[in-house]
Write an enzyme that holds these catalytic residues in place. Structure first.
Site, PDB file in Angstrom:
ATOM      1  N   ASP A 216      72.557 -39.641  -4.956  1.00  0.00           N
ATOM      2  CA  ASP A 216      72.095 -40.773  -5.414  1.00  0.00           C
ATOM      3  C   ASP A 216      73.203 -41.633  -6.285  1.00  0.00           C
ATOM      4  O   ASP A 216      73.308 -42.644  -5.924  1.00  0.00           O
ATOM      5  CB  ASP A 216      70.836 -40.594  -6.361  1.00  0.00           C
ATOM      6  CG  ASP A 216      69.637 -39.721  -5.538  1.00  0.00           C
ATOM      7  OD1 ASP A 216      69.599 -39.902  -4.299  1.00  0.00           O
ATOM      8  OD2 ASP A 216      68.916 -39.134  -6.082  1.00  0.00           O
TER       9      ASP A 216
ATOM     10  N   ASN B 210      75.801 -35.753   3.663  1.00  0.00           N
ATOM     11  CA  ASN B 210      76.814 -34.650   3.032  1.00  0.00           C
ATOM     12  C   ASN B 210      77.402 -33.878   4.186  1.00  0.00           C
ATOM     13  O   ASN B 210      76.902 -34.161   5.226  1.00  0.00           O
ATOM     14  CB  ASN B 210      76.311 -33.671   1.859  1.00  0.00           C
ATOM     15  CG  ASN B 210      74.582 -33.084   2.571  1.00  0.00           C
ATOM     16  OD1 ASN B 210      74.841 -32.552   3.791  1.00  0.00           O
ATOM     17  ND2 ASN B 210      73.941 -33.058   1.559  1.00  0.00           N
ATOM     18  N   LEU B 211      78.084 -32.753   3.878  1.00  0.00           N
ATOM     19  CA  LEU B 211      78.810 -32.058   4.904  1.00  0.00           C
ATOM     20  C   LEU B 211      77.823 -31.421   5.933  1.00  0.00           C
ATOM     21  O   LEU B 211      77.622 -31.107   7.040  1.00  0.00           O
ATOM     22  CB  LEU B 211      79.825 -31.028   4.731  1.00  0.00           C
ATOM     23  CG  LEU B 211      80.544 -30.349   5.490  1.00  0.00           C
ATOM     24  CD1 LEU B 211      81.311 -31.301   6.605  1.00  0.00           C
ATOM     25  CD2 LEU B 211      81.637 -29.241   4.874  1.00  0.00           C
ATOM     26  N   SER B 212      76.687 -30.772   5.328  1.00  0.00           N
ATOM     27  CA  SER B 212      75.770 -29.963   6.028  1.00  0.00           C
ATOM     28  C   SER B 212      75.057 -30.969   6.874  1.00  0.00           C
ATOM     29  O   SER B 212      74.631 -30.574   7.900  1.00  0.00           O
ATOM     30  CB  SER B 212      74.720 -29.314   4.836  1.00  0.00           C
ATOM     31  OG  SER B 212      75.495 -28.378   4.266  1.00  0.00           O
ATOM     32  N   GLU B 213      74.413 -32.063   6.442  1.00  0.00           N
ATOM     33  CA  GLU B 213      73.751 -33.130   7.325  1.00  0.00           C
ATOM     34  C   GLU B 213      74.601 -33.686   8.507  1.00  0.00           C
ATOM     35  O   GLU B 213      74.214 -33.793   9.352  1.00  0.00           O
ATOM     36  CB  GLU B 213      73.304 -34.171   6.309  1.00  0.00           C
ATOM     37  CG  GLU B 213      72.332 -34.142   5.147  1.00  0.00           C
ATOM     38  CD  GLU B 213      72.212 -34.781   3.962  1.00  0.00           C
ATOM     39  OE1 GLU B 213      71.052 -34.896   3.540  1.00  0.00           O
ATOM     40  OE2 GLU B 213      73.174 -35.669   3.860  1.00  0.00           O
TER      41      GLU B 213
END
EC number: 2.7.1.167
Length: 477
Positions: free
Chosen positions: A264, A195-198
Site C-alpha cells: 500500500d 510482488n514477486l510471488s504474485e
C-alpha cells in the site's frame, strides 16, 4: 546528494478499492489456557487503523497530497470508525454504503512482538451495482493526476475494466496493486505493482534476473500495460517498460519488523509522485525508499515527508532521526509496539566533544532507542548567555543525528524540556553531571508513569566551556 521531494501538496489522487478496518489487540502472554493448548493474552491495548485501499489513501495523505477514497462499506461501527480516522488525516471519504454487508474488518492479536492469530469479519461485495463507483470516478477525473485501484479481491473492483477505460480516456494514469492470477482484467492499465510471488504466479518461476525481465516484458505486451513494477522484498524492485532498459533498485530497508501494508505504501507513493508531475523512474525511487521505512514499523503504517527525505538522502547527509515533536511521538509509539525500551536525555550540545560522545553511547546502552532533546538557540542564549550557542540549532541537531548511538533528535524552546518529556514519557530519563534525580526536569512525570530516572557521569576534563576558553586564549596569543 541534494534530493528534492516531489511537490506533494499539488498532487491530487483518487483511490478506489477494497476498504477495510484493521484492529489490533495487544497484551502480555503469561500462561496456557486450561481449555485448549493455546496462549492466554491479557489484552491491555486496542488499536484501529484503516487497511486495504484505506491504508493506500492514508499513505498518500501522510505525504501532504490531496486524496479522495472511494469504496464499499456496511452501515456499522467499523464504517464510522474508518470515516472518523480518515477524516482526521485529511482523507476525503466518499463511501458507497451497502446495508446488507458488514464493513470488512481484520482483527490481529499480538503478544511479545508476535502475531498469534488473525480473525477476518467479511462477506464479499461481489454482485453489487458498480455504477455509483463509476459516477464518483467520472466526477473526479478533471481534478486528479492519478487513479489508484487497490484490489484485495473483496468485490469493489468487479468492473475494473470500465474504471481503467474511464481514466485512460481522460488521460489519467491508472496504477493497480493486483490480486490473483487473472491479469486480463487489468488490461490497459498504466502500471501494475505485483510482488514477486504474485508476478511468478502469473508468469512462472524465474531462475534469474534475465528470465524475470523477459517474462515481465511479455506480460506488458500481452496485457497492453505501459509499465510493470515487481516488488521483490529483500531484493528491492524492478521497473520494466517497453523500449527501455530494466531499472533494478536495491532495497533500502535497515530492519524488517512487519511487511503488512508495505505494498500500500509503494503504490501510494508512486501515485502521489506521479500526480505531482514527476517521472515514473523518480516515482519508483521514492517508493522504494518509502518501502524501506515502512517495513521497519509494526502493522499497517505510513511514511511522513521527513522520514522519506531522510531515507532518500541517507543518514550521513541529513542527520537521520531529526524530527518534529509529533513525528517523535509516532516513532516512540511504534518502538513501544515492538517492545523497545526508550531512553531520553537532553542538553545544549553546542560543541560536541569526546565527553558528549561517550555519555550518549553509555545512555544508548541502557535501552533500545535514544532520544536527544536539544535546547533551541533562544533557550540556549537564556541558559548560557548572549555569546552562545556557537553552533546554531540545525547544525547541532545534524551532528547529533549522525552519531550511531542517537536514534532521534528533537528541539524544545522552553528553558527546560519538562513539557516535552511529559509528552513523550520515556522508559528511562538520563542526565549527565552531578544532579540528584529529583532535580532533573521531567523526573516527576517519568516516575509517575512507572519509568526510571538516572544520573550518568561525564568524562573528566571534557567541557564545552573549557573548549571555548581555550580557543579564546589561543586566539589572543
Amino acid at each position: 546528494m541534494k534530493v528534492n521531494l516531489p511537490a506533494f501538496e499539488r498532487a491530487g489522487v483518487m483511490v478506489v478499492g477494497d476498504v477495510m478496518l484493521d484492529r489490533y489487540w495487544y497484551g502480555p502472554t503469561c500462561r496456557i489456557s486450561p481449555e485448549a493448548p493455546v496462549p492466554v493474552v491479557k489484552v491491555n491495548t486496542v488499536e484501529e487503523r484503516p487497511g486495504g485501499a484505506a491504508n493506500v489513501a492514508m499513505n498518500i495523505a501522510s505525504l501532504g497530497a490531496n486524496v479522495r477514497l472511494v469504496g464499499l462499506t456496511g452501515i456499522d461501527d467499523a464504517a464510522r470508525a474508518l470515516s472518523k480516522t480518515l477524516a482526521e488525516v485529511n482523507v476525503k471519504c466518499d463511501f458507497v454504503s451497502v446495508p446488507t454487508h458488514p464493513t470488512i474488518t481484520k482483527l490481529r492479536v499480538l503478544s511479545r512482538n508476535q502475531q498469534l492469530i488473525r480473525l477476518d469479519f467479511e462477506e464479499g461485495f461481489e454482485g453489487g451495482d458498480p455504477q455509483p463507483l463509476h459516477e464518483r470516478i467520472n466526477q473526479a477525473l478533471g481534478s486528479i493526476g492519478a487513479l489508484v485501484l487497490s484490489d484485495y479481491a473483496k468485490g469493489a473492483l468487479t468492473s475494473v475494466q470500465t474504471m481503467i477505460s474511464l481514466a485512460r480516456q481522460a488521460g489519467v494514469p491508472v496504477l493497480i496493486d493486483p490480486k490473483g492470477t487473472d491479469f486480463e482484467r487489468y488490461r490497459g492499465a498504466t502500471l501494475l505493482t505485483p510482488n514477486l510471488s504474485e508476478f511468478e504466479a502469473v508468469a512462472g518461476k524465474c531462475k534469474s534476473e534475465d528470465e524475470l525481465v523477459e517474462r515481465g516484458m511479455k506480460l506488458i505486451a500481452d496485457y497492453d500495460l505501459s509499465a510493470l513494477l515487481v516488488t521483490r522484498s529483500e531484493q528491492g524492485m524492478t521497473l520494466l517498460q517497453p523500449n527501455k532498459a530494466p531499472l533494478h533498485m536495491p532495497t533500502q530497508a535497515q530492519e524488517v519488523y512487519d511487511v503488512t501494508g508495505a505494498g500500500d505504501t509503494v503504490i501510494g507513493v508512486l501515485a502521489a509522485t506521479l500526480a505531482a508531475g514527476n517521472t515514473l523512474e523518480e516515482a519508483c525511487y521514492f517508493a522504494n525508499a518509502a518501502a524501506g521505512v515502512v517495513v521497519g514499523k509494526l502493522g499497517t503504517s505510513t511514511v511522513s515527508p521527513i522520514e522519506l527525505e531522510n531515507a532518500v538522502r541517507g543518514r550521513a547527509d541529513t542527520g537521520f532521526g531529526v524530527m518534529t515533536e509529533e513525528e517523535l511521538r509516532q516513532a516512540v509509539a511504534s518502538a513501544r509496539k515492538r517492545g523497545e525500551k526508550v531512553v531520553m536525555t537532553n542538553g545544549v550540545f553546542d560543541i560536541l566533544h569526546a565527553g558528549h560522545v561517550s555519555y550518549l553511547a553509555n545512555a544508548r546502552k541502557l535501552g533500545d532507542r535514544l532520544i536527544v532533546a536539544v535546547n533551541s538557540d533562544a533557550s540556549t542564549k537564556r541558559l548560557k548567555g548572549d555569546s552562545r550557542p556557537v553552533n546554531p540549532l540545525e547544525q547541532r541537531m545534524i551532528v547529533l543525528g549522525a552519531l550511531e548511538s542517537v536514534d532521534w533528535v528533537v528541539s524544545f524552546e522552553e528553558d527546560t524540556p519538562q513539557r516535552l518529556i511529559a509528552g513523550i514519557l520515556p522508559d528511562l530519563l538520563v542526565k549527565g553531571g552531578d544532579y540528584k534525580p529529583e532535580e532533573i526536569a521531567g523526573s516527576e512525570e517519568v516516575w509517575a508513569n512507572g519509568g526510571e530516572v538516572m544520573v550518568l557521569n561525564f568524562e573528566d576534563g571534557c567541557s564545552t566551556t573549557n573548549i571555548i576558553k581555550k580557543i579564546q586564549t589561543e586566539s589572543e596569543k
